[in-house]
Design an enzyme around this catalytic site. Sequence first.
Site, PDB file in Angstrom:
ATOM      1  N   SER A  46       0.838  -1.202   0.000  1.00 28.97           N
ATOM      2  CA  SER A  46       0.000   0.000   0.000  1.00 28.97           C
ATOM      3  C   SER A  46       0.873   1.253   0.000  1.00 28.97           C
ATOM      4  O   SER A  46       1.997   1.239   0.503  1.00 28.97           O
ATOM      5  CB  SER A  46      -0.896   0.018   1.236  1.00 28.97           C
ATOM      6  OG  SER A  46      -1.615  -1.191   1.334  1.00 28.97           O
ATOM      7  N   THR A  48       0.977   3.925   1.669  1.00 31.47           N
ATOM      8  CA  THR A  48       1.485   4.441   2.953  1.00 31.47           C
ATOM      9  C   THR A  48       2.985   4.168   3.048  1.00 31.47           C
ATOM     10  O   THR A  48       3.738   4.930   3.651  1.00 31.47           O
ATOM     11  CB  THR A  48       0.753   3.736   4.123  1.00 31.47           C
ATOM     12  OG1 THR A  48      -0.641   3.962   3.997  1.00 31.47           O
ATOM     13  CG2 THR A  48       1.232   4.257   5.476  1.00 31.47           C
ATOM     14  N   GLY A  53       8.680  11.548   5.739  1.00 27.91           N
ATOM     15  CA  GLY A  53       9.210  12.466   6.753  1.00 27.91           C
ATOM     16  C   GLY A  53       8.762  12.275   8.182  1.00 27.91           C
ATOM     17  O   GLY A  53       9.551  12.454   9.107  1.00 27.91           O
ATOM     18  N   PHE A 119       8.902  20.607  10.880  1.00 24.96           N
ATOM     19  CA  PHE A 119       8.241  20.380   9.601  1.00 24.96           C
ATOM     20  C   PHE A 119       7.550  21.665   9.170  1.00 24.96           C
ATOM     21  O   PHE A 119       7.301  22.559   9.987  1.00 24.96           O
ATOM     22  CB  PHE A 119       7.214  19.230   9.723  1.00 24.96           C
ATOM     23  CG  PHE A 119       7.499  18.065   8.807  1.00 24.96           C
ATOM     24  CD1 PHE A 119       8.603  17.259   9.017  1.00 24.96           C
ATOM     25  CD2 PHE A 119       6.666  17.786   7.718  1.00 24.96           C
ATOM     26  CE1 PHE A 119       8.872  16.190   8.167  1.00 24.96           C
ATOM     27  CE2 PHE A 119       6.921  16.719   6.868  1.00 24.96           C
ATOM     28  CZ  PHE A 119       8.028  15.923   7.090  1.00 24.96           C
ATOM     29  N   ASP A 214      -9.707   4.895  -6.329  1.00 28.36           N
ATOM     30  CA  ASP A 214     -10.750   3.873  -6.461  1.00 28.36           C
ATOM     31  C   ASP A 214     -11.929   4.074  -5.486  1.00 28.36           C
ATOM     32  O   ASP A 214     -13.082   4.045  -5.889  1.00 28.36           O
ATOM     33  CB  ASP A 214     -10.155   2.472  -6.259  1.00 28.36           C
ATOM     34  CG  ASP A 214      -8.981   2.205  -7.193  1.00 28.36           C
ATOM     35  OD1 ASP A 214      -9.010   2.711  -8.330  1.00 28.36           O
ATOM     36  OD2 ASP A 214      -8.048   1.483  -6.794  1.00 28.36           O
ATOM     37  N   GLN A 233      -2.551  18.943  -3.391  1.00 26.21           N
ATOM     38  CA  GLN A 233      -1.275  19.410  -2.854  1.00 26.21           C
ATOM     39  C   GLN A 233      -0.106  19.102  -3.782  1.00 26.21           C
ATOM     40  O   GLN A 233       0.121  17.937  -4.135  1.00 26.21           O
ATOM     41  CB  GLN A 233      -1.005  18.753  -1.503  1.00 26.21           C
ATOM     42  CG  GLN A 233       0.331  19.180  -0.900  1.00 26.21           C
ATOM     43  CD  GLN A 233       0.372  18.979   0.593  1.00 26.21           C
ATOM     44  OE1 GLN A 233       0.569  17.864   1.075  1.00 26.21           O
ATOM     45  NE2 GLN A 233       0.143  20.045   1.338  1.00 26.21           N
ATOM     46  N   HIS A 235       3.697  18.985  -3.702  1.00 35.09           N
ATOM     47  CA  HIS A 235       4.829  18.963  -2.780  1.00 35.09           C
ATOM     48  C   HIS A 235       5.974  19.718  -3.458  1.00 35.09           C
ATOM     49  O   HIS A 235       6.232  19.495  -4.643  1.00 35.09           O
ATOM     50  CB  HIS A 235       5.227  17.511  -2.487  1.00 35.09           C
ATOM     51  CG  HIS A 235       6.164  17.359  -1.334  1.00 35.09           C
ATOM     52  ND1 HIS A 235       7.466  17.794  -1.377  1.00 35.09           N
ATOM     53  CD2 HIS A 235       5.976  16.827  -0.101  1.00 35.09           C
ATOM     54  CE1 HIS A 235       8.044  17.532  -0.203  1.00 35.09           C
ATOM     55  NE2 HIS A 235       7.164  16.948   0.585  1.00 35.09           N
ATOM     56  N   LEU A 245       9.441  11.417  -4.468  1.00 33.31           N
ATOM     57  CA  LEU A 245       9.430  12.374  -3.362  1.00 33.31           C
ATOM     58  C   LEU A 245      10.773  12.480  -2.649  1.00 33.31           C
ATOM     59  O   LEU A 245      11.384  11.477  -2.289  1.00 33.31           O
ATOM     60  CB  LEU A 245       8.368  11.925  -2.341  1.00 33.31           C
ATOM     61  CG  LEU A 245       8.310  12.698  -1.019  1.00 33.31           C
ATOM     62  CD1 LEU A 245       7.819  14.113  -1.246  1.00 33.31           C
ATOM     63  CD2 LEU A 245       7.406  11.977  -0.021  1.00 33.31           C
ATOM     64  N   GLU A 248      10.114  16.520   2.978  1.00 30.11           N
ATOM     65  CA  GLU A 248      10.203  17.821   3.636  1.00 30.11           C
ATOM     66  C   GLU A 248      11.153  17.776   4.839  1.00 30.11           C
ATOM     67  O   GLU A 248      11.681  18.793   5.272  1.00 30.11           O
ATOM     68  CB  GLU A 248       8.786  18.183   4.107  1.00 30.11           C
ATOM     69  CG  GLU A 248       8.602  19.558   4.653  1.00 30.11           C
ATOM     70  CD  GLU A 248       7.108  19.899   4.728  1.00 30.11           C
ATOM     71  OE1 GLU A 248       6.377  19.684   3.731  1.00 30.11           O
ATOM     72  OE2 GLU A 248       6.678  20.360   5.785  1.00 30.11           O
ATOM     73  N   ARG A 282       3.495  23.938   2.334  1.00 29.57           N
ATOM     74  CA  ARG A 282       3.789  23.420   1.001  1.00 29.57           C
ATOM     75  C   ARG A 282       3.186  24.255  -0.123  1.00 29.57           C
ATOM     76  O   ARG A 282       3.806  24.435  -1.167  1.00 29.57           O
ATOM     77  CB  ARG A 282       3.293  21.977   0.892  1.00 29.57           C
ATOM     78  CG  ARG A 282       4.120  21.052   1.741  1.00 29.57           C
ATOM     79  CD  ARG A 282       3.581  19.644   1.769  1.00 29.57           C
ATOM     80  NE  ARG A 282       4.459  18.803   2.565  1.00 29.57           N
ATOM     81  CZ  ARG A 282       4.213  17.537   2.885  1.00 29.57           C
ATOM     82  NH1 ARG A 282       3.092  16.957   2.473  1.00 29.57           N
ATOM     83  NH2 ARG A 282       5.070  16.842   3.606  1.00 29.57           N
ATOM     84  N   HIS A 351       1.130  15.483  -4.959  1.00 32.48           N
ATOM     85  CA  HIS A 351       1.487  14.620  -3.846  1.00 32.48           C
ATOM     86  C   HIS A 351       0.280  14.074  -3.092  1.00 32.48           C
ATOM     87  O   HIS A 351       0.269  12.922  -2.675  1.00 32.48           O
ATOM     88  CB  HIS A 351       2.367  15.428  -2.892  1.00 32.48           C
ATOM     89  CG  HIS A 351       2.895  14.660  -1.718  1.00 32.48           C
ATOM     90  ND1 HIS A 351       3.589  13.492  -1.852  1.00 32.48           N
ATOM     91  CD2 HIS A 351       2.827  14.904  -0.379  1.00 32.48           C
ATOM     92  CE1 HIS A 351       3.939  13.035  -0.648  1.00 32.48           C
ATOM     93  NE2 HIS A 351       3.469  13.864   0.261  1.00 32.48           N
ATOM     94  N   ARG A 386      -2.885  20.804   3.343  1.00 24.91           N
ATOM     95  CA  ARG A 386      -2.475  19.943   4.455  1.00 24.91           C
ATOM     96  C   ARG A 386      -1.068  20.296   4.909  1.00 24.91           C
ATOM     97  O   ARG A 386      -0.200  20.567   4.078  1.00 24.91           O
ATOM     98  CB  ARG A 386      -2.508  18.484   3.999  1.00 24.91           C
ATOM     99  CG  ARG A 386      -1.971  17.517   5.024  1.00 24.91           C
ATOM    100  CD  ARG A 386      -2.138  16.084   4.597  1.00 24.91           C
ATOM    101  NE  ARG A 386      -1.235  15.664   3.532  1.00 24.91           N
ATOM    102  CZ  ARG A 386       0.034  15.297   3.715  1.00 24.91           C
ATOM    103  NH1 ARG A 386       0.579  15.339   4.926  1.00 24.91           N
ATOM    104  NH2 ARG A 386       0.775  14.915   2.697  1.00 24.91           N
ATOM    105  N   ASN A 390       0.844  15.659   9.005  1.00 25.62           N
ATOM    106  CA  ASN A 390      -0.480  15.444   9.594  1.00 25.62           C
ATOM    107  C   ASN A 390      -1.196  14.235   8.986  1.00 25.62           C
ATOM    108  O   ASN A 390      -2.099  13.682   9.607  1.00 25.62           O
ATOM    109  CB  ASN A 390      -1.367  16.687   9.420  1.00 25.62           C
ATOM    110  CG  ASN A 390      -1.289  17.623  10.630  1.00 25.62           C
ATOM    111  OD1 ASN A 390      -0.680  17.312  11.652  1.00 25.62           O
ATOM    112  ND2 ASN A 390      -1.893  18.788  10.505  1.00 25.62           N
TER     113      ASN A 390
END
Lengths: 574, 249
Positions: A46, A48, A53, A119, A214, A233, A235, A245, A248, A282, A351, A386, A390
């Site tokens: 996945s 995630t 960061g 951050f 999806d 967003q 990045h 990526l 940050e 960002r 992002h 965002r 977070n």
Amino acid sequence: MEIEVLRHDIVIVGGGGAGLRAAIAVAEADPSVSIGMVSKVYPMRSHTVSAEGGAAAVARDDDDFEMHGYDTVKGSDFLGDQDVIQYFVQEAPKELALLEHWGCPWSRNEDGTVATRAFGGMSTKRTWFATDKVGFHMLHALFQHSMRFDQIVRYDEQFVTKLLVDGNTIRGVAALDIREGVMRLVLGRAVVLATGGGGKAFPFTTNGNIKTGDGMALAYRAGVALKDMEFVQYHPTGLPGTGILITEAARGEGGYLRNADGERFLVERDYGVGTKAELGPRDMISRAIIQEIEAGRAVTQGDWGEHVYLDLTHLGEEKIQSRIPMVRELSKLYVGVDPVHDPIPIRPVVHYMMGGIDTDIEGGTSIDGLYAAGECASVSLNGANRLGSNSLTECLVFGARSGRKALEFARGASEGDESSLRSEGANEAGRVDALRAKTSGTEKISGLRRALNDTMESGCGVYREEVQIQASVDTVQEIKRRFEDVEIQDHSKVFNTELISVLELSNMIDISEALTSCAVVRKESRGAHTRRDFPNRDDQNFLHHSLCHFDSTGPKVSTKPVTLGKWEPEERKY
Amino acid sequence: MSDPPKKTFVITRFDPDVDEVPKTQSYEIAVDPDWKVLDAVNYIKDEVDGTLSHRWSCRMAVCGSCGMMVNGEPRLTCKDSVSQYGDTVEITPLSNFPVIRDLVVEMDGFMDKFKKVKPWIIRAKELAAEDGPVRQSPEELEEFKQFSMCINCMLCYSACPVVSNEPEFLGPAAIALGHRYNVDSRDEGASERNAIFRGEGTVFSCSFANECSEVCPKNVDPAAAVNQAKFNAVIDWATGLVLPSGEKE
């Protein structure tokens, strides 16, 4: 043909951070409840896994919920719901502590306490980290912890094609078993969607191949509104070429952004970030980079196009290796630059989607028993922009809450009429089978995908204006028509990834429809939605969420009030 | 500018509904020298032959999906530069796994092995969220950090000579994962896992070939984990003779 039916009390779609957290919450709350987790990939694949960061939660004596709350509200450009934000900041430390108990290898201070780093847009060090592979470690800790619970039954590599809704109540999902090529029904008394975002609608993105919106598309087609979809967003620091990526955290650890002349442009010119400089939010930094590019102060190099630099050379090898080793690994591997010695070429890259399935604070949607959490949802934590770090915490806080709420709902819910669900499932199976068997198409999948990507970038980039957004609205509709004539080369059943690509493309087209439709009517600039033709925020007319409903005659856009609270909207300047 | 160089990719094809045995198919395409092997496979899938099946997602060497054999070696294809290879590149599915289709291998057995080592923190007394984080010194973190970096790409199973002879062998990644929890200062489950490690087809089946560590794309060094696990499992057993509970000191 009879369609196979599987039953669980609760069905979770998606096995990333939010889905696993929801499953664990249910399993811990009631061991007698059976959970079916349906995911198009094995959970550890996945997206995630690619987060780098860190995860935000108050941890230090110089910090408190008030500060984390205000930073998040301000970061959201006052479009975040303040009740959601207050709940989030209070739950955040508990959730990250649980991850610690479940084995996440958080980086440590000398005294053994959890280390935190700076951050963007955060007023103190509150980002917990495990070097710069935080999403990877969180995902693996969650997945491995979830293996304790035998009542979590996984359906890996199964692709959900439809939500089964009876009246206004969820009854389960129809899913294609990718390996077998057969459709099944997975029924439950509550369903949690945790399928991630849809960055692959754009050509240049940090997102992996599986991020195709999806769950958003499933909910949208079932009649649930998508909310705030215009807020995408960018990045600031993606590698040119691939869009991979660069976290940050590289700036959190002291990195500088420099233009072609070597200037720290965030310090030299007023881009609204004040003394935060590289640690501004960002949206502002991405705009600053585009302005530097437009002013001719960027570097142009071959296939990479225009870019600026992320300079870490002053940090030293030891710090880079101990705090952000993945930055070094990725830079060397994908742009051939060792950041210990040379600056990294970077440019803004799609992002994250602030928008998503419209949910309340408990993850509930307008369909009874249907919940959503993580990037696929818009619980309105992030508003128009965002703050970095977070979102991993969001997956935990709202994954857990939606799981618990789904359990509560399921306890009082009845089961649907199986015979009518079977007949609905047979129809859906027929639709998918017909798509796979289709021999008439002339439109190549890759061609349609490219057309969609191109129009999303030209209409919904960092800077937007009416003419281009309207062109995207029209082009998405044209692509939707062309999609009817899509060409399928692979008609086989077993592990037909081309069929999956077609279903994913259809999902991306639908969420792009909502995204462009919301973007064209928001005639103001707020957070990540920046209009050249309307450069200011307009609280008088636009301090509200956008909703987009699916309709056979075309998308219907409406509004929903923002939940304000102790923080009144004010000019957003750092 | 000269024309981009061409390479021929010879790829294993297998559709169980049609083919009795795997066959190969060749694709000659122009390659960008900056490409990884995965980019070439994706190009073939998108532009040349939509019927080719393979797995991939992150294209940044962390999701672990895109392992394949490239010229006979297990490689993470998103990390593997195409320009290091000659005019012909042979791509086959990961060795030592049953093939489902083309380059896609069956991984349920691999997943079952993970669960066998109880890859979660075991404590006599469960903690609550309100207890806050447990302290762990940077040195204690260092003890297991390397072994927590496995992305489950399965290359080590393809390289392992024991797995190829003894498919039930727990294997490098699963042993490294169990060991990772055994040496985590927050865990109290080492005696349970050591009992598993002393069973058949686990650490003592390892033949010290070290192939696993050589192919690991994340420098996890599973061979070192297996060796340490072997030693600890013996010590734990010997200690158990004296201290029946086998508890951690």
